[in-house]
Write a protein that holds these residues in place. Sequence first.
Motif, PDB file in Angstrom:
ATOM      1  N   ILE B   8       0.844  -1.196   0.000  1.00  0.00           N
ATOM      2  CA  ILE B   8       0.000   0.000   0.000  1.00  0.00           C
ATOM      3  C   ILE B   8       0.881   1.249   0.000  1.00  0.00           C
ATOM      4  N   GLY B   9       0.530   2.206  -0.829  1.00  0.00           N
ATOM      5  CA  GLY B   9       1.301   3.442  -0.857  1.00  0.00           C
ATOM      6  C   GLY B   9       1.109   4.182  -2.160  1.00  0.00           C
ATOM      7  N   ALA B  10       2.032   5.077  -2.457  1.00  0.00           N
ATOM      8  CA  ALA B  10       1.945   5.851  -3.699  1.00  0.00           C
ATOM      9  C   ALA B  10       2.465   4.995  -4.857  1.00  0.00           C
ATOM     10  N   ASP B  11       1.864   5.209  -6.014  1.00  0.00           N
ATOM     11  CA  ASP B  11       2.234   4.418  -7.192  1.00  0.00           C
ATOM     12  C   ASP B  11       3.620   4.822  -7.701  1.00  0.00           C
ATOM     13  N   SER B  12       4.382   3.846  -8.201  1.00  0.00           N
ATOM     14  CA  SER B  12       5.650   4.167  -8.865  1.00  0.00           C
ATOM     15  C   SER B  12       6.017   3.009  -9.785  1.00  0.00           C
ATOM     16  N   VAL B  13       6.999   3.225 -10.648  1.00  0.00           N
ATOM     17  CA  VAL B  13       7.384   2.199 -11.629  1.00  0.00           C
ATOM     18  C   VAL B  13       8.140   1.067 -10.923  1.00  0.00           C
ATOM     19  N   GLY B  14       7.765  -0.168 -11.244  1.00  0.00           N
ATOM     20  CA  GLY B  14       8.579  -1.314 -10.819  1.00  0.00           C
ATOM     21  C   GLY B  14       8.215  -1.935  -9.485  1.00  0.00           C
ATOM     22  N   ILE B  15       7.066  -1.584  -8.934  1.00  0.00           N
ATOM     23  CA  ILE B  15       6.720  -2.154  -7.623  1.00  0.00           C
ATOM     24  C   ILE B  15       6.503  -3.664  -7.730  1.00  0.00           C
ATOM     25  N   ILE B  16       5.746  -4.083  -8.742  1.00  0.00           N
ATOM     26  CA  ILE B  16       5.452  -5.512  -8.876  1.00  0.00           C
ATOM     27  C   ILE B  16       6.746  -6.295  -9.099  1.00  0.00           C
ATOM     28  N   ALA B  17       7.618  -5.768  -9.933  1.00  0.00           N
ATOM     29  CA  ALA B  17       8.893  -6.441 -10.202  1.00  0.00           C
ATOM     30  C   ALA B  17       9.708  -6.577  -8.924  1.00  0.00           C
ATOM     31  N   LEU B  18       9.721  -5.520  -8.158  1.00  0.00           N
ATOM     32  CA  LEU B  18      10.492  -5.488  -6.914  1.00  0.00           C
ATOM     33  C   LEU B  18      10.008  -6.561  -5.941  1.00  0.00           C
ATOM     34  N   VAL B  19       8.689  -6.571  -5.725  1.00  0.00           N
ATOM     35  CA  VAL B  19       8.133  -7.498  -4.733  1.00  0.00           C
ATOM     36  C   VAL B  19       8.175  -8.936  -5.233  1.00  0.00           C
ATOM     37  N   SER B  20       7.815  -9.127  -6.507  1.00  0.00           N
ATOM     38  CA  SER B  20       7.783 -10.501  -7.009  1.00  0.00           C
ATOM     39  C   SER B  20       9.202 -11.075  -7.088  1.00  0.00           C
ATOM     40  N   GLY B  21      10.159 -10.224  -7.401  1.00  0.00           N
ATOM     41  CA  GLY B  21      11.558 -10.684  -7.432  1.00  0.00           C
ATOM     42  C   GLY B  21      11.999 -11.189  -6.076  1.00  0.00           C
ATOM     43  N   GLU B  22      11.621 -10.449  -5.056  1.00  0.00           N
ATOM     44  CA  GLU B  22      11.999 -10.813  -3.686  1.00  0.00           C
ATOM     45  C   GLU B  22      11.274 -12.101  -3.263  1.00  0.00           C
ATOM     46  N   CYS B  23      10.016 -12.229  -3.707  1.00  0.00           N
ATOM     47  CA  CYS B  23       9.255 -13.448  -3.398  1.00  0.00           C
ATOM     48  C   CYS B  23       9.946 -14.666  -4.018  1.00  0.00           C
ATOM     49  N   ALA B  24      10.359 -14.519  -5.269  1.00  0.00           N
ATOM     50  CA  ALA B  24      11.011 -15.626  -5.977  1.00  0.00           C
ATOM     51  C   ALA B  24      12.303 -16.022  -5.260  1.00  0.00           C
ATOM     52  N   SER B  36      -5.372  -2.375  -7.197  1.00  0.00           N
ATOM     53  CA  SER B  36      -6.531  -1.478  -7.245  1.00  0.00           C
ATOM     54  C   SER B  36      -6.260  -0.212  -6.447  1.00  0.00           C
ATOM     55  N   VAL B  37      -7.141   0.748  -6.625  1.00  0.00           N
ATOM     56  CA  VAL B  37      -7.041   1.963  -5.825  1.00  0.00           C
ATOM     57  C   VAL B  37      -8.302   2.050  -4.988  1.00  0.00           C
ATOM     58  N   MET B  38      -8.132   2.102  -3.661  1.00  0.00           N
ATOM     59  CA  MET B  38      -9.302   2.163  -2.785  1.00  0.00           C
ATOM     60  C   MET B  38      -9.087   3.265  -1.776  1.00  0.00           C
ATOM     61  N   ARG B  39     -10.118   4.084  -1.614  1.00  0.00           N
ATOM     62  CA  ARG B  39     -10.003   5.278  -0.781  1.00  0.00           C
ATOM     63  C   ARG B  39      -8.728   6.020  -1.207  1.00  0.00           C
ATOM     64  N   GLU B  40      -7.876   6.359  -0.254  1.00  0.00           N
ATOM     65  CA  GLU B  40      -6.709   7.146  -0.647  1.00  0.00           C
ATOM     66  C   GLU B  40      -5.500   6.292  -1.009  1.00  0.00           C
ATOM     67  N   TYR B  41      -5.685   4.953  -0.936  1.00  0.00           N
ATOM     68  CA  TYR B  41      -4.535   4.083  -1.146  1.00  0.00           C
ATOM     69  C   TYR B  41      -4.469   3.466  -2.537  1.00  0.00           C
ATOM     70  N   PHE B  42      -3.243   3.344  -3.016  1.00  0.00           N
ATOM     71  CA  PHE B  42      -2.974   2.424  -4.114  1.00  0.00           C
ATOM     72  C   PHE B  42      -2.664   1.100  -3.444  1.00  0.00           C
ATOM     73  N   ALA B  43      -3.211   0.017  -3.946  1.00  0.00           N
ATOM     74  CA  ALA B  43      -2.966  -1.248  -3.268  1.00  0.00           C
ATOM     75  C   ALA B  43      -2.712  -2.380  -4.249  1.00  0.00           C
ATOM     76  N   MET B  44      -1.673  -3.131  -3.959  1.00  0.00           N
ATOM     77  CA  MET B  44      -1.429  -4.347  -4.727  1.00  0.00           C
ATOM     78  C   MET B  44      -1.551  -5.512  -3.768  1.00  0.00           C
ATOM     79  N   ILE B  45      -2.242  -6.550  -4.217  1.00  0.00           N
ATOM     80  CA  ILE B  45      -2.449  -7.704  -3.351  1.00  0.00           C
ATOM     81  C   ILE B  45      -1.971  -8.972  -4.060  1.00  0.00           C
ATOM     82  N   MET B  46      -1.167  -9.725  -3.365  1.00  0.00           N
ATOM     83  CA  MET B  46      -0.680 -10.986  -3.925  1.00  0.00           C
ATOM     84  C   MET B  46      -1.032 -12.129  -2.994  1.00  0.00           C
ATOM     85  N   LEU B  47      -1.498 -13.224  -3.569  1.00  0.00           N
ATOM     86  CA  LEU B  47      -1.671 -14.439  -2.765  1.00  0.00           C
ATOM     87  C   LEU B  47      -0.470 -15.332  -3.070  1.00  0.00           C
TER      88      LEU B  47
END
Lengths: 452, 89
Positions: B8-24, B36-47
């Motif tokens: 959750i936070g402000a949008d920027s380039v490469g967030i998914i790459a950053l997190v998924s890389g670390e997960c791998a 998605s964007v909900m209320r004031e947050y940008f949110a990415m959710i991974m299962l």
Amino acid sequence: MLNTADILETINMIRAEKLDIRTVTMGISLFDCISDDKDRLLARVYDKITRSAKDLVRVCEQMEIEYCIPIINKRISVTPAAFVGGSLSSEEFVMLAKTLDRAAKELGVNFIGGFGAMVQKGMTVGADHLIDAIPEALACTERVCSSVNVATTKAGINMDAVRRMGEVVKKTAYLTRDRDSIGCAKLVVFANIPEDNPFMAGAVHGIGEPDTVINVGVSGPGVVASAVKRAGDCDFGTLADTIKKIAFKITRVGQLIAYEASRRLNVPYGIVDLSLAPTPAQGDSVAHILEGMGLERCGTHGTTAALALLNDAVKKGGVMASSHVGGLSGAFIPVSEDAGMINAVEKGTLTIEKLEAMTAVCSVGLDMIAVPGDTSAATVSALIADEIAIGVINQKTTAVRVIPVCGKGVGESVEFGGLLGYAPIMPMHKESSEAFIARGGRIPAPIHSLKN
Amino acid sequence: MKAVVTVIGADSVGIIALVSGECARMGANILDISQSVMREYFAMIMLVDIQELTTSFADFSETLHKLGEERSLDIRVMHEDIFNSMHRI
């Protein structure tokens, strides 16, 4: 996959609305520690507690990481000490309190409850000695909490005990006068004490409980306050429904933690306590929920009705979320621990009389109330008697945790720090209740106690 | 065992790459991902499936949390049971 909105709702509750698990409390029976030899008793008590709860803090910290929800307090409750140390002298009871304190420190739990007695109908020699020992015990220990049950709906009110507890409260205040009489914050006088309450200072491990048990207290005033705000100008039916739904969700988390703690510690799961427990932090106040319903300030006319609605809706929502509900289960209204209550007292809207009325419809009683240090023991006893009578007649738990702050008067305030918060000193009536309290004896059980 | 990773936070380039890389890197298998964007947050959710995690849950959680802090993002790893408990009867 889980619904995105649901996930964000949960995270928002924890992040912004301060949802937490207020306490995971392990109840430990000390009946098997009883001995005719004082040293052996103390050694057994220390050993039983430190052995039974050795993994409590570690397991809770593990769950905090996995579920990403703070578990604010890890605590212990034990069999009321008067039952365990029936043959101890007052001095020896103080040593027992020190032993409990040492065990709590060893385990890293912040409070241990159960330095208490049940004297609703009369006092055993042990209970008499224990009550004598309370002021000294609370002054020389840090984490020990004490509770004395002076009445039940079945037995009536033991007014001799009420008189004694007024004196005990005063003496405890005096012995901890260098710390704003903080000893009194660890002492509660009860009517109809629950035997599975996980919240301090009133937690005890009742005599009908298993050898060890896990009880969990949830929290979440901030979550309820936000839900009430979002509900807007709806009618009372919709408002109650909104609170019910959110209480359900809060309680489900408590149920999960209780179930997991029980499984991981291999200790039976007892109950989830549905209480809404505030903290002094902004956004974690029960008073703010009531104000969110349309009251300009907590304590004004309408406050009791608002609290009645809140308390009932929380129970209705929570009861379906948990397989076993118990403890106090309702909304707490501790003055010093609730930013909205503190503000309402400072502004003069919330008085002791209004708080007393509010306790007729919520879960506890006159809680964390600072009063002038020159309040007499008889007046403290009379305050206790009023509150206890509400519990006895209404077949519910009520309690008094009052702090006559040594050397301070109306207009001053007292800072306890941490979860105990701070409190403006509230005025008491000056007229004497001395002759009333001096009568002694018991107020008979009410007619509706005869249900058989 | 499955966990939900939320960013959750402000949008920027490469967030998914950053997190998924670390997960791998830590052996967490991504099963589903949404943003998605909900209320004031940008949110990415991974299962993520954390059955084969090469490190402890605490370490996995702490590593991602620190990674987020460096970019002013709130990254949380939570056992899926908390959501199941709260939102499903």
